[in-house]
Motif scaffolding. Structure first.
Motif, PDB file in Angstrom:
ATOM      1  N   ASN A 145       0.854  -1.188   0.000  1.00  0.00           N
ATOM      2  CA  ASN A 145       0.000   0.000   0.000  1.00  0.00           C
ATOM      3  C   ASN A 145       0.889   1.237   0.000  1.00  0.00           C
ATOM      4  O   ASN A 145       1.363   1.689   1.046  1.00  0.00           O
ATOM      5  CB  ASN A 145      -0.929  -0.004   1.216  1.00  0.00           C
ATOM      6  N   ASN A 146       1.161   1.747  -1.206  1.00  0.00           N
ATOM      7  CA  ASN A 146       2.084   2.871  -1.381  1.00  0.00           C
ATOM      8  C   ASN A 146       3.450   2.520  -0.789  1.00  0.00           C
ATOM      9  O   ASN A 146       4.069   1.570  -1.212  1.00  0.00           O
ATOM     10  CB  ASN A 146       1.487   4.146  -0.779  1.00  0.00           C
ATOM     11  N   ASP A 147       3.889   3.238   0.246  1.00  0.00           N
ATOM     12  CA  ASP A 147       5.208   2.983   0.830  1.00  0.00           C
ATOM     13  C   ASP A 147       5.176   1.939   1.946  1.00  0.00           C
ATOM     14  O   ASP A 147       6.216   1.639   2.542  1.00  0.00           O
ATOM     15  CB  ASP A 147       5.802   4.286   1.389  1.00  0.00           C
ATOM     16  N   SER A 148       4.026   1.396   2.243  1.00  0.00           N
ATOM     17  CA  SER A 148       3.907   0.424   3.338  1.00  0.00           C
ATOM     18  C   SER A 148       3.725  -0.984   2.783  1.00  0.00           C
ATOM     19  O   SER A 148       2.787  -1.236   2.018  1.00  0.00           O
ATOM     20  CB  SER A 148       2.723   0.779   4.245  1.00  0.00           C
ATOM     21  N   ASN A 149       4.622  -1.882   3.159  1.00  0.00           N
ATOM     22  CA  ASN A 149       4.524  -3.289   2.806  1.00  0.00           C
ATOM     23  C   ASN A 149       4.443  -4.100   4.084  1.00  0.00           C
ATOM     24  O   ASN A 149       5.320  -3.971   4.954  1.00  0.00           O
ATOM     25  CB  ASN A 149       5.738  -3.746   1.981  1.00  0.00           C
ATOM     26  N   GLU A 150       3.414  -4.929   4.220  1.00  0.00           N
ATOM     27  CA  GLU A 150       3.226  -5.717   5.432  1.00  0.00           C
ATOM     28  C   GLU A 150       2.953  -7.166   5.078  1.00  0.00           C
ATOM     29  O   GLU A 150       2.295  -7.469   4.072  1.00  0.00           O
ATOM     30  CB  GLU A 150       2.062  -5.171   6.261  1.00  0.00           C
ATOM     31  N   PHE A 151       3.439  -8.067   5.926  1.00  0.00           N
ATOM     32  CA  PHE A 151       3.236  -9.500   5.742  1.00  0.00           C
ATOM     33  C   PHE A 151       2.851 -10.112   7.081  1.00  0.00           C
ATOM     34  O   PHE A 151       3.480  -9.835   8.104  1.00  0.00           O
ATOM     35  CB  PHE A 151       4.528 -10.139   5.214  1.00  0.00           C
TER      36      PHE A 151
END
Length: 294
Positions: A145-151
């Motif tokens: 999500n734009n500059d946010s990457n989460e796993f």
């Protein structure tokens, strides 16, 4: 004349080959199947709020495929701008598949969230399991999500073997930690204690009054006169708890869920407790409920 015959035969041969390829493609190709992608997964995060609503094993064109329906978003991020991927995760292999966005107008009310455009968080994915090696895989979500990457990983697993494919809810493990005396007040509620297929589920929420939930760890404590058994839990987002307590303090991460095997308990009746640790702060909540028999 011979040249024309050769050209005609070549054209017929080409058409036959093309027809065989087309028929083979139609027979084996699963339309709508998720695309397998190559991405570098980040470290595990804690900001994804996600749920699996439906898992179904289907056979399409002689192939075993999994239909997954659910929702996922990064907390405090606009879900409209995200891309969501389904991860099948094991220590040896990781598979990442794309998903299709599904508008879910039920989610804002269900999640008590009118700020993150969560109606855009719905997803569906059709995973071709012929592309996955045998093994046990935990289902995860990867969101960009734009500059946010989460796993993050869910509490559901897919087991693929020569016998077939099955789904299983993960069982939480016992921990050998020492329960120290509580030094902080807590607010908590154990909302669910249910039993099914040899497993016991605990679900609820807990927080230490006046303290952030960042870094907090929550455990289920089962205690009787002879022993004390401790299990870890999985975090659950609970925006309803934040709203219930006035919205001044963020209690979104106060939720927990834990599934344990009855085999780990043995005989006996146990009092149910919930233990929370956050730095030097410790709190304990004892429920009026109990499990087991004398």
């Amino acid at each position: 004349m011979n040249k024309n015959r050769i050209l005609l035969r070549s054209a017929i041969t080409f058409l036959l080959i093309w027809l065989v390829i087309l028929i083979s493609y139609e027979v084996t190709h699963v339309y709508g199947a998720a695309k397998k992608v190559e991405l570098d997964l980040p470290k595990f995060g804690t900001r994804i709020h996600a749920g699996i609503d439906h898992l179904e094993l289907k056979t399409i064109k002689f192939k075993k495929v999994i239909k997954l329906d659910g929702w996922a978003y990064i907390n405090k991020h606009n879900a409209e701008s995200q891309s969501t991927y389904i991860v099948l995760y094991s220590q040896n292999n990781q598979y990442i598949f794309d998903s299709q966005k599904v508008i879910r107008n039920d989610l804002p009310a269900a999640l008590n969230n009118d700020n993150d455009r969560v109606e855009n968080a719905g997803l569906t994915s059709l995973i071709d399991m012929t592309r996955v090696k045998p093994g046990s895989y935990q289902i995860g979500f990867y969101i960009m999500n734009n500059d946010s990457n989460e796993f993050t990983l869910s509490n559901m697993s897919i087991n693929k073997s020569k016998v077939g494919i099955e789904f299983k809810e993960n069982v939480n493990t016992k921990h050998n930690i020492k329960i120290q005396k509580a030094n902080s007040k807590v607010q908590a509620n154990l909302e669910e204690v249910s039993q099914n297929n040899g497993e016991i589920r605990f679900k609820g929420w807990i927080f230490i009054e006046g303290k952030s939930l960042e870094g907090a760890k929550v455990y289920i404590v089962l205690k009787n006169r002879d022993k004390e058994i401790i299990f870890d839990t999985e975090p659950q987002f609970r925006k309803d708890v934040t709203k219930y307590f006035g919205g001044v303090q963020d209690y979104d991460k106060s939720g927990f869920i834990s599934n344990i095997s009855k085999v780990d308990l043995g005989k006996g009746k146990y009092q149910i407790g919930v233990y929370i640790v956050n730095g030097d702060a410790r709190g304990m909540y004892w429920s009026e409920e109990s499990i087991g028999e004398e």
